[in-house]
Design a protein around this motif. Sequence first.
Motif, mmCIF file in Angstrom:
data_model
loop_
_atom_site.group_PDB
_atom_site.id
_atom_site.type_symbol
_atom_site.label_atom_id
_atom_site.label_comp_id
_atom_site.label_asym_id
_atom_site.label_seq_id
_atom_site.Cartn_x
_atom_site.Cartn_y
_atom_site.Cartn_z
ATOM 1 N N GLU A 133 0.838 -1.217 0.000
ATOM 2 C CA GLU A 133 0.000 0.000 0.000
ATOM 3 C C GLU A 133 0.865 1.257 0.000
ATOM 4 O O GLU A 133 0.508 2.276 -0.601
ATOM 5 C CB GLU A 133 -0.901 0.028 1.241
ATOM 6 N N ASN A 257 -5.948 5.040 4.174
ATOM 7 C CA ASN A 257 -5.800 3.571 4.179
ATOM 8 C C ASN A 257 -6.779 2.904 5.151
ATOM 9 O O ASN A 257 -6.496 1.830 5.677
ATOM 10 C CB ASN A 257 -4.349 3.161 4.490
ATOM 11 N N HIS A 262 -7.580 3.979 -0.319
ATOM 12 C CA HIS A 262 -8.636 4.705 -1.047
ATOM 13 C C HIS A 262 -8.071 6.015 -1.583
ATOM 14 O O HIS A 262 -7.261 6.661 -0.911
ATOM 15 C CB HIS A 262 -9.799 5.039 -0.116
ATOM 16 N N TRP A 271 -12.113 8.980 -10.244
ATOM 17 C CA TRP A 271 -11.718 9.160 -8.839
ATOM 18 C C TRP A 271 -12.225 10.485 -8.266
ATOM 19 O O TRP A 271 -11.823 10.881 -7.171
ATOM 20 C CB TRP A 271 -10.179 9.135 -8.717
ATOM 21 N N PHE A 275 -14.373 8.824 -2.640
ATOM 22 C CA PHE A 275 -13.214 7.925 -2.481
ATOM 23 C C PHE A 275 -13.443 6.607 -3.218
ATOM 24 O O PHE A 275 -14.544 6.040 -3.165
ATOM 25 C CB PHE A 275 -12.967 7.640 -1.006
ATOM 26 N N VAL A 276 -12.411 6.115 -3.888
ATOM 27 C CA VAL A 276 -12.475 4.847 -4.620
ATOM 28 C C VAL A 276 -11.430 3.909 -4.029
ATOM 29 O O VAL A 276 -10.277 4.311 -3.818
ATOM 30 C CB VAL A 276 -12.159 5.080 -6.124
ATOM 31 N N LYS A 277 -11.841 2.682 -3.748
ATOM 32 C CA LYS A 277 -10.887 1.717 -3.178
ATOM 33 C C LYS A 277 -9.995 1.157 -4.290
ATOM 34 O O LYS A 277 -10.498 0.798 -5.368
ATOM 35 C CB LYS A 277 -11.654 0.577 -2.499
#
Length: 344
Positions: A133, A257, A262, A271, A275-277
């Motif tokens: 990540e 996170n 996200h 985007w 928020f987009v994962k």
Amino acid sequence: MSQPVRIGLIGCGGISRAHVRAMLSLGAEEIRVVATCDVEQSLAEERARDAGAEVAVTDWRAVVERKDIDAVDICLPHDLHAEVAITAAQAGKHIFVEKPIATTLGDGWAMVRAARDASVVLMTAFVERFEAENWRTKQLLDEGWLGTPILAQVDHLQNVFIPPGHWARERKRLGGGAIASAGCHRIDLLRWFIGEVEWVSAETFYNPDRMEGEIAGVVNMQFTTGAIANLSISWMSPYRAFYRKLWLEGTEGCIHNWNGLHIFSRKKPEWSEGFVKLEVEPVDPFAAELRHFIECIREGKQPLTSGEEAVRTQAVAIAANESEQTGCRVRPADLLARAMEEVP
Ligand SMILES: NC(=O)c1ccc[n+]([C@@H]2O[C@H](COP(=O)([O-])OP(=O)(O)OC[C@H]3O[C@@H](n4cnc5c(N)ncnc54)[C@H](O)[C@@H]3O)[C@@H](O)[C@H]2O)c1
């Protein structure tokens, strides 16, 4: 084909288990533990069995002097990192050392100088830079999706019970408290994401029944770019609500996170609604950092988490301790300059 990197593992306590697991996962053609060392013979033998090493000793000098090792992996109490690393460099061994690099900036800088003089690789195990990540976050930042970083919030909330008599209870051996010991991971990450820290101020909480250094703290940072950040750390968190939060805002977007990575970015239509994962393939960060160490040895490269990087990170942690003691803002570059002057 390249020869495996032959390792002397020095310090066979808690974290050495994760190192050995990672080395075994990389395979014996890449990396091999030749000898282990711990003052507790039984631990040296246990880790030698885990790693398939034939030699287990209690004297680290006997490992450093061996002709059949290329590198040392130092998993020792913090106050021992410098002496072992400098002796290893002088013996021509590459060095993989656990964080924090040392308990003082002078010791850290002496390690950097010794590695430089001997032309050996000195890498600090800032494992969070190798987590999937965090790699992805760095990539997204470099690609410009967040614009220019403005504000970051990070935390590290854990319940660390250090048994009485353990070295980590002692401020001098730990090099401070929770900030220097574990907060350094988060500070290092912020430096990687944003850049150098100009100013630091901090407040701390002590619980002498648990440890001498601070057991919790908040650290405010201002970067040379003007960006600002806050680290909250606790080693007495009764409930780990959020172990290692990351919230990072820039002029164009934001990353967090919470339950996965996200992103929100005004620069990409998909985007920009909310928020987009993001899907992030997990990796074993311990294996990733060791793979990087091997690569640096083979290609003569400076590691991403070089000794110098680690000293710069530690300067921020030590500045936080100076700030909580004096009540003033502290400039890490001033502490570093003083330390560099002291090491010829
Ligand atoms: N995720 C992480 O990044 C992470 C987690 C834990 C620890 N660490 C780091 O790993 C290092 C070791 O921490 P740990 O938790 O494994 O500590 P630990 O106390 O469990 O292990 C240290 C070992 O060193 C041995 N030792 C002490 N003096 C020695 C000497 N003179 N010669 C040989 N052996 C000696 C001890 O007997 C002990 O087994 C520290 O730098 C720590 O900050 C990193």
